[in-house]
Design a protein around this motif. Structure first.
Motif, short mmCIF file in Angstrom:
data_model
loop_
_atom_site.label_atom_id
_atom_site.label_comp_id
_atom_site.label_asym_id
_atom_site.label_seq_id
_atom_site.Cartn_x
_atom_site.Cartn_y
_atom_site.Cartn_z
N SER A 100 35.82 47.28 37.72
CA SER A 100 36.75 46.42 37.01
C SER A 100 36.03 45.29 36.27
O SER A 100 34.89 44.96 36.58
N THR A 101 36.75 44.70 35.32
CA THR A 101 36.29 43.48 34.65
C THR A 101 37.17 42.30 35.04
O THR A 101 36.99 41.20 34.51
N ASP A 102 38.11 42.53 35.94
CA ASP A 102 39.05 41.49 36.32
C ASP A 102 38.40 40.55 37.34
O ASP A 102 38.05 40.96 38.45
N ALA A 103 38.26 39.28 36.97
CA ALA A 103 37.57 38.31 37.81
C ALA A 103 38.24 38.14 39.16
O ALA A 103 37.57 38.01 40.20
N ASN A 104 39.58 38.12 39.18
CA ASN A 104 40.30 37.93 40.44
C ASN A 104 40.10 39.12 41.38
O ASN A 104 39.89 38.95 42.59
N GLU A 105 40.15 40.32 40.82
CA GLU A 105 39.95 41.53 41.63
C GLU A 105 38.55 41.55 42.24
O GLU A 105 38.37 41.89 43.42
N THR A 127 36.64 38.89 42.76
CA THR A 127 36.55 37.78 43.72
C THR A 127 37.17 38.15 45.05
O THR A 127 36.60 37.87 46.12
N GLN A 128 38.33 38.78 45.02
CA GLN A 128 39.00 39.16 46.26
C GLN A 128 38.18 40.18 47.06
O GLN A 128 38.14 40.14 48.29
N LYS A 163 39.12 31.66 36.24
CA LYS A 163 39.48 33.00 35.85
C LYS A 163 38.71 33.41 34.60
O LYS A 163 38.80 32.75 33.57
N THR A 164 37.94 34.46 34.74
CA THR A 164 37.06 34.89 33.64
C THR A 164 37.16 36.39 33.47
O THR A 164 37.24 37.12 34.45
N TYR A 165 37.14 36.84 32.23
CA TYR A 165 37.10 38.27 31.96
C TYR A 165 35.83 38.54 31.15
O TYR A 165 35.46 37.77 30.28
#
Length: 471
Positions: free
Chosen positions: A176-181, A183-184, A468-470
């Motif tokens: 993924s490139t999703d920062a939240n995903e 991070t979790q 939050k960063t992409y």
């Protein structure tokens, strides 16, 4: 006839069985398989070995002989040789996988053995086999949570590793490139695996505070070393840096001489090929050459047309089959132009990206690698596993990785290696079996993780607050 002979052997009527066996043609491998079985039943193991070997000279991929020979070698305590021949069986049954699992468990990687036990359990209704798999899995499974993190499209080299480690660990794969995903996943994990020393590694080590308390592995493949990305990674948050080749380690330190890796340890773990997916068969000198690659400048594509042009002058039957996608459209324009100019339409064939690599390689005689740089390329690994002769440009590190007689410096030398009589399918396969199997790779990675788990957790470090960063 064969069934009658087996029945005679099972009844103990050996003399009658031998009389029937002698009626079989000397060029039939089954004759030597039956002779070997008779010697095996008589406990004449060396004589049985000789007969099985004679049969394999005639047909190196005869499943019955391979199984019996492998079983015999295991009985003679030559277990890794047994593993070699059992792995060459094309359509393995559950009993073969069970044997492979036993050998792997005892002699190399307990984690990799679970792959074989699982396949055995899936191929039979035998409750004992399923019970065996579950008992061994429960015995070696750890509560450790591993998060494998990778950017999209770059996870091809990770799939077999994740699949295997999921059998012995609690595993999460995040592509993924999703920062939240991302991070979790880091918060959840005990061990974080950063695939590639690229933007994801930069983000994870600098923008996720929780990573300071995790045990972290970063695996560097190739392209990253030629960028400034390693300079932006917070190496204080990485415990283990894995290179896929010694040459990559040398280049890394040469290009980044002032990089402070702090307490990060370095390890070299070469790639491994799943020999179950790339089945061995005898290939011989012929006219079909193959290239498997993303088509970009690193692969040196202009040399392909030069090689096949010289081969066409020798014999018009030579064909070069290109399996790959154009990452630089300039090469597409060039190939479409030059094929017509040189009247090479029938000799230079573009197939596009190949998903079924093993099938594509079935009728090929050579794999051509003209790359000016490689980490540890799978196209060569997989082709040699199939028994295909590689012809490899002398890139930095190539002589450490491959038999030197397969390496060339000039186009004329490449042509010579294609047209020479020297060709030995068995030796190409054996080289992979001895050096670059998936099981050996898993074993090395398992050792890295076991060592890492013994390391005390890092002291918290101050890192910037996450935003939050992409990327």
């Amino acid at each position: 006839m064969y069934e009658e002979i087996f029945e005679l052997i099972n009844k103990g009527e050996i003399n009658k069985a031998q009389e029937q066996i002698e009626k079989i043609s000397d060029d039939d491998p089954k004759k030597y398989n039956l002779k070997g079985l008779i010697h095996f039943n008589k406990k004449e193991l060396e004589k049985a070995k000789e007969q099985f070997e004679e049969g394999l000279k005639i047909n190196p991929i005869d499943s019955d002989i391979l199984f019996n020979y492998g079983y015999l070698l295991k009985e003679m305590n030559q277990e890794m040789e047994s593993w070699r021949y059992l792995m060459r069986i094309h359509d393995k049954d559950w009993a073969t996988y069970d044997l492979l699992g036993d050998i792997e468990f005892k002699d190399r990687s307990k984690l990799a053995s679970l792959r074989f036990y699982l396949k055995a359990a899936e191929l039979t209704n035998n409750p004992q086999m399923k019970k065996k798999f579950l008992e061994i899995r429960n015995k070696i499974k750890k509560d450790t949570k591993i998060a494998f993190l990778c950017l999209p499209v770059l996870d091809n080299f990770l799939k077999d590793i994740v699949e295997t480690f999921s059998l012995g660990y609690d595993v999460k794969l995040v592509v993924s490139t999703d920062a939240n995903e991302i991070t979790q996943a880091i918060k959840w994990a005990d061990i974080v695996w950063l695939e590639w020393a690229n933007d994801l590694a930069i983000f994870a080590t600098n923008k996720v505070p929780e990573i300071a308390n995790k045990k972290v592995i970063c695996r560097l493949h190739s392209y990253e070393v030629f960028t400034d990305m390693p300079e932006k990674i917070n190496w204080g948050n990485i415990d283990q840096l894995i290179f896929v080749a010694n040459s990559m380690k040398i280049i890394f330190h040469k290009l980044h001489p002032n990089l402070d890796l702090q307490s990060c340890k370095e390890e070299i773990v070469y790639n491994g090929v799943d020999l179950d997916k790339f089945k061995f068969s005898i290939h011989k000198p012929g006219y079909n050459l193959a290239v498997l690659a993303h088509i970009n400048y690193k692969k040196n594509p202009a040399e392909w047309i030069q090689i096949i042009s010289k081969l066409k002058e020798i014999d018009k039957q030579y064909k070069l089959h290109i399996g790959g996608d154009f990452q630089d459209p300039r090469y597409k324009v060039y190939f479409e132009h030059i094929k017509k100019e040189m009247k090479m339409e029938d000799n230079f064939i573009l197939h596009g990206w190949i998903n079924e690599v093993e099938k594509f390689l079935e009728d090929k005689n050579y794999i051509i690698s003209t790359s000016i740089h490689e980490g540890h390329p799978y196209n060569i690994l997989e082709s040699m596993a199939r028994g295909i002769k590689p012809v490899i440009l002398n890139y930095s590190g190539s002589k450490e990785q491959w038999p030197n007689e397969l390496i060339y410096n000039t186009i004329d030398e490449a042509v010579e290696k294609v047209t020479e009589e020297t060709y030995d399918s068995e030796s190409y396969r054996r080289f992979i079996e001895d050096n670059y199997t998936l099981e050996e790779q898993i074993n090395a990675l398992e050792t890295v993780l076991n060592t890492l788990e013994k390391v005390n957790k890092k002291i918290n470090k101050r890192v910037p607050k996450i935003r939050k960063t992409y990327f």
